[in-house]
Design an enzyme around this catalytic site. Structure first.
Site, mmCIF file in Angstrom:
data_model
loop_
_atom_site.group_PDB
_atom_site.id
_atom_site.type_symbol
_atom_site.label_atom_id
_atom_site.label_comp_id
_atom_site.label_asym_id
_atom_site.label_seq_id
_atom_site.Cartn_x
_atom_site.Cartn_y
_atom_site.Cartn_z
ATOM 1 N N LYS A 54 20.832 36.899 39.230
ATOM 2 C CA LYS A 54 21.542 36.550 40.468
ATOM 3 C C LYS A 54 20.632 36.781 41.679
ATOM 4 O O LYS A 54 20.544 35.942 42.573
ATOM 5 C CB LYS A 54 22.813 37.408 40.607
ATOM 6 C CG LYS A 54 23.962 36.924 39.740
ATOM 7 C CD LYS A 54 25.108 37.925 39.681
ATOM 8 C CE LYS A 54 26.130 37.452 38.652
ATOM 9 N NZ LYS A 54 27.169 38.438 38.355
ATOM 10 N N GLN A 98 29.438 44.107 40.300
ATOM 11 C CA GLN A 98 29.281 43.661 38.905
ATOM 12 C C GLN A 98 30.258 44.409 37.991
ATOM 13 O O GLN A 98 30.320 45.635 38.015
ATOM 14 C CB GLN A 98 27.825 43.911 38.455
ATOM 15 C CG GLN A 98 27.502 43.402 37.065
ATOM 16 C CD GLN A 98 27.561 41.882 36.953
ATOM 17 O OE1 GLN A 98 27.064 41.166 37.816
ATOM 18 N NE2 GLN A 98 28.192 41.394 35.902
ATOM 19 N N ASP A 121 33.370 36.608 44.471
ATOM 20 C CA ASP A 121 33.860 36.503 43.086
ATOM 21 C C ASP A 121 35.291 35.956 43.051
ATOM 22 O O ASP A 121 35.765 35.538 41.995
ATOM 23 C CB ASP A 121 33.860 37.898 42.439
ATOM 24 C CG ASP A 121 32.770 38.052 41.395
ATOM 25 O OD1 ASP A 121 32.238 37.020 40.946
ATOM 26 O OD2 ASP A 121 32.472 39.199 41.024
#
Ligand code: NAD
Length: 300
Positions: A54, A98, A121
């Site tokens: 990422k 994460q 997200d």
């Protein structure tokens, strides 16, 4: 029939190219560099790989990439303090924590402490509610990537029967909401669904997000249906050498490709789209934060 292969790798490269163009425009015309902060708690090896890639791709499209790696025993208070700091940092437009988090941390509390406008997200309860009520939100990256590929392949999805296998908050549920938003008739199947093969046989669109290697069989697929395989399962592959592994999806590719009209492979299907959509969401968040026009076609 042999299915058209939907090439997620190529599609994701195109999406990243459009993101990079938009980033250049934001820098040149407005002096703004979109910034993405990724927070990793602990040493989960898979998460470390994801975070590294990422960060690399964020930098490649010209955005500011910030990584915060915290020890596995970081306290909830310390993690929330970091998120608060990022929420208030004007150079950070997207924050990604994460998952999974170590067990002693309350995942829902942490997710809901991210400023919803920076929640790239799309997991914050406000964004879930906005998506569920058809309002502008941050859309979870994996389902967004699936939707982009479906729209690109079909144009309109209106009236199609869609079966989503899996009801997770990360993939299954938001995928179903997005397909409903496209006026599909949506069925969400899960581990307690009876006669799953029969349910899947009615689908014009099948999205498999189960986490069971090669579960969906070719004779479950209606002739000509579109099959989107979200699954990422690593299997031992002794035929490739000692200790070697291979990736497979939740779909038995060989048998399903014989019946489907179109299908995504694993690897090279949904996976690359997820990171591309994370970058797209960060640019979208940056544009919204600055009252600027959002990039077209990069959100739901
Ligand atoms: P999850 O474990 O949270 O959810 C799995 C879902 O599958 C559950 O809702 C469960 O009810 C359902 N299920 C389990 N067994 C079933 C069965 N026998 N029949 C029908 N349904 C069944 O998983 P998730 O986070 O949604 O991920 C699903 C898969 O997608 C995993 O393989 C994961 O690695 C992969 N994934 C890929 C990406 C990507 O970027 N490509 C992103 C997220 C997840």
């Amino acid at each position: 029939m042999t299915a058209t292969v939907i090439d997620g790798k190529e599609f994701a490269a195109r999406v990243r190219g459009r993101v990079a163009q938009h980033v250049t425009r934001l820098k040149d015309d407005h002096g703004i560099t979109p910034g993405l902060a990724v927070v990793l708690v602990g040493e989960d090896p898979a998460s470390q790989v994801y975070v590294r890639s990422k960060g690399k791709m964020t930098a490649e499209v010209g955005m500011k990439s910030v990584e915060h790696r915290l020890d596995a025993d970081t306290s909830e208070a310390d993690l929330l303090a970091l998120i608060d700091q990022l929420n208030n940092d004007p150079e950070i437009h997207g924050i990604l924590v994460q998952l999974p988090l170590p067990k002693h941390l309350n995942e829902n509390l942490v997710i809901n402490s991210v400023n919803p406008a920076k929640d790239v997200d799309g997991f914050h309860i406000s964004n879930v509610g906005l998506l569920g009520t058809g309002q502008k939100s941050m859309v979870p990256c994996t389902p967004l990537g699936c939707l982009m590929m479906l729209r690109d392949h079909h144009g309109s999805l209106s009236g199609m029967n869609a079966v989503v296998i899996g009801r997770s908050n990360i993939v299954g549920k938001p995928m179903a909401q997005l397909l409903l938003g496209e006026s599909c008739t949506v069925t969400i199947a899960h581990s307690r669904t009876r006669d799953l093969p029969d349910v899947v046989r009615r689908a014009d669109i099948v999205v498999a997000a189960v986490g069971r290697p090669e579960m969906v069989q070719g004779d479950w697929i209606k002739q000509g249906a579109t099959v989107i395989d979200v699954g990422i399962n690593r299997l031992d592959a002794p035929e490739k050498g000692e200790g070697k592994t291979r990736l497979v999806g939740d779909v038995d590719y060989a048998s399903c490709a014989k019946r489907a009209g179109a299908i995504t492979p694993v690897p090279g299907g949904v996976g690359p789209m997820t990171i591309a959509c994370l970058l797209a969401n960060t640019v979208t968040a940056c544009c919204r934060a600055n009252g600027l026009a959002e990039p077209e076609g990069l959100t739901a």
